[in-house]
Design a protein around this motif. Structure first.
Motif, PDB file in Angstrom:
ATOM      1  N   ALA A  19       0.838  -1.204   0.000  1.00  0.00           N
ATOM      2  CA  ALA A  19       0.000   0.000   0.000  1.00  0.00           C
ATOM      3  C   ALA A  19       0.871   1.251   0.000  1.00  0.00           C
ATOM      4  CB  ALA A  19      -0.928  -0.008   1.212  1.00  0.00           C
ATOM      5  N   GLY A  20       0.537   2.201  -0.828  1.00  0.00           N
ATOM      6  CA  GLY A  20       1.323   3.420  -0.936  1.00  0.00           C
ATOM      7  C   GLY A  20       2.388   3.354  -2.007  1.00  0.00           C
ATOM      8  N   MET A  21       2.704   2.142  -2.484  1.00  0.00           N
ATOM      9  CA  MET A  21       3.716   1.977  -3.522  1.00  0.00           C
ATOM     10  C   MET A  21       3.091   1.944  -4.916  1.00  0.00           C
ATOM     11  SD  MET A  21       5.832  -1.041  -1.551  1.00  0.00           S
ATOM     12  CE  MET A  21       6.861  -1.411  -2.977  1.00  0.00           C
ATOM     13  N   TYR A  22       1.828   1.533  -4.986  1.00  0.00           N
ATOM     14  CA  TYR A  22       1.153   1.367  -6.271  1.00  0.00           C
ATOM     15  C   TYR A  22      -0.266   1.921  -6.174  1.00  0.00           C
ATOM     16  CZ  TYR A  22       4.922  -2.048  -6.877  1.00  0.00           C
ATOM     17  OH  TYR A  22       6.150  -2.663  -6.943  1.00  0.00           O
ATOM     18  N   THR A  23      -0.951   1.962  -7.316  1.00  0.00           N
ATOM     19  CA  THR A  23      -2.353   2.354  -7.309  1.00  0.00           C
ATOM     20  C   THR A  23      -3.183   1.260  -6.635  1.00  0.00           C
ATOM     21  OG1 THR A  23      -2.724   1.345  -9.478  1.00  0.00           O
ATOM     22  CG2 THR A  23      -2.087   3.673  -9.447  1.00  0.00           C
ATOM     23  N   VAL A  24      -4.418   1.593  -6.287  1.00  0.00           N
ATOM     24  CA  VAL A  24      -5.266   0.660  -5.545  1.00  0.00           C
ATOM     25  C   VAL A  24      -5.445  -0.657  -6.286  1.00  0.00           C
ATOM     26  CG1 VAL A  24      -7.597   0.262  -4.665  1.00  0.00           C
ATOM     27  CG2 VAL A  24      -6.495   2.471  -4.291  1.00  0.00           C
ATOM     28  N   GLY A  25      -5.624  -0.594  -7.592  1.00  0.00           N
ATOM     29  CA  GLY A  25      -5.812  -1.811  -8.374  1.00  0.00           C
ATOM     30  C   GLY A  25      -4.637  -2.762  -8.249  1.00  0.00           C
ATOM     31  N   TYR A  26      -3.424  -2.232  -8.340  1.00  0.00           N
ATOM     32  CA  TYR A  26      -2.229  -3.072  -8.213  1.00  0.00           C
ATOM     33  C   TYR A  26      -2.045  -3.563  -6.780  1.00  0.00           C
ATOM     34  CZ  TYR A  26      -0.548  -2.101 -12.933  1.00  0.00           C
ATOM     35  OH  TYR A  26      -0.418  -2.042 -14.293  1.00  0.00           O
ATOM     36  N   VAL A  63     -12.309  -3.709   0.108  1.00  0.00           N
ATOM     37  CA  VAL A  63     -12.865  -3.173   1.360  1.00  0.00           C
ATOM     38  C   VAL A  63     -11.737  -2.661   2.255  1.00  0.00           C
ATOM     39  CG1 VAL A  63     -14.033  -3.792   3.515  1.00  0.00           C
ATOM     40  CG2 VAL A  63     -14.961  -4.560   1.321  1.00  0.00           C
ATOM     41  N   TYR A  64     -10.657  -3.424   2.366  1.00  0.00           N
ATOM     42  CA  TYR A  64      -9.524  -3.002   3.192  1.00  0.00           C
ATOM     43  C   TYR A  64      -8.951  -1.679   2.691  1.00  0.00           C
ATOM     44  CZ  TYR A  64      -4.805  -2.715   5.039  1.00  0.00           C
ATOM     45  OH  TYR A  64      -3.645  -2.264   5.626  1.00  0.00           O
TER      46      TYR A  64
END
Length: 209
Positions: free
Chosen positions: A116-123, A165-166
Motif C-alpha cells: 500500500a502506498g507503492m502502487y495504485t489501488v488496483g495493483y 474493502v480493506y
C-alpha cells in the motif's frame, strides 16, 4: 509487543502450513512431502509478491517463517497420524477448508498492506490477492490438482472483495480495516464452500471436446 500485521504473518503462516500439510496427507505423501507442501503453501504467495515487486523474498533473511511452517506441518502430520480416523471423516475436510480460508484472508490483507502506498489501488489489491492465493496455487500444482483459484467456490473473488474493502477503509483506521477485510474474505469463502457458490462456467461433456 508485536504489531498487528506481524501477528497476522505468524497466524497466516501457521494456518497455511496446516492447509498444505493436510493436502499432502490426503495425497498419501510421506513426511517430507507433507513438510514441503506445508512450507510452499505458507511461503509461496509472499515470495511471488516480493519477486514481482523487485524485493528480496522475506524468507531469505527471515528464516523464522520457514521454521514455523516446518514445525506446524510436522505437528499436523503427527496429529493426523495418531488420529487417523479424523482423516476418514468430514472433520478432515473442515480442517482443510477453515485453515485455507483463514490463511487466504490473513495473507490477502497482509499482502495489500505491504505494498500500500507503492502502487495504485488496483495493483495493491492484485498483489494482495497474489499473496493470498499464490501458495495455494503452488500447493495444488505439486499435489497434481487444478488450482482452486481457477475452479472452486469463489476463491480469488473473495480476496478481491476483501482487498477492496480493506483499501477503502485503510485511510480511516488501518487495524479495523484489516479486521473487516479478513472477516469478509473468510466469511464469503466459507459461505461459498457451504452453499457451493461458483462463478459461471461452461460444463461441456468431455465426449464433445
Amino acid at each position: 509487543m508485536p504489531d498487528l500485521f506481524s501477528v497476522f504473518d505468524i497466524l497466516g503462516t501457521i494456518v497455511f502450513a496446516i492447509s498444505g500439510a493436510t493436502t499432502a496427507i490426503r495425497k498419501d505423501m510421506d513426511i517430507l512431502g507433507v513438510v514441503v507442501l506445508g512450507v510452499v503453501t505458507a511461503c509461496g504467495g509472499g515470495c511471488l509478491r516480493d519477486m514481482m515487486t523487485n524485493n528480496t523474498p522475506a524468507i531469505l533473511y527471515k528464516p523464522d517463517t520457514i521454521v514455523l511452517a516446518v514445525i506446524f506441518s510436522f505437528i499436523t502430520f503427527c496429529f493426523i497420524m495418531f488420529n487417523i480416523r479424523m482423516a476418514e471423516t468430514k472433520i478432515y475436510n473442515w480442517v482443510f477448508v477453515i485453515s485455507d480460508a483463514l490463511g487466504l484472508a490473513i495473507f490477502t490483507v497482509a499482502g495489500c498492506d505491504k505494498v500500500a502506498g507503492m502502487y495504485t489501488v488496483g495493483y495493491v489489491v492484485f498483489f494482495g490477492v497474489l499473496t493470498g492465493v499464490g501458495g495455494g496455487i503452488i500447493r495444488d500444482i505439486l499435489a497434481g490438482e487444478t488450482p482452486y483459484v481457477l475452479t472452486k467456490h469463489f476463491y480469488a473473488s473473495s480476496c478481491i472483495i476483501g482487498g477492496i474493502v480493506y483499501m477503502i477503509l485503510r485511510p480511516y483506521t488501518k487495524d479495523i480495516a484489516a479486521y473487516f477485510g479478513i472477516i469478509i474474505i473468510f466469511a464469503t469463502r466459507m459461505l461459498a464452500y457451504i452453499y457451493k457458490w461458483n462463478l459461471p462456467k461452461v460444463n461441456m461433456n468431455k465426449k464433445f471436446l
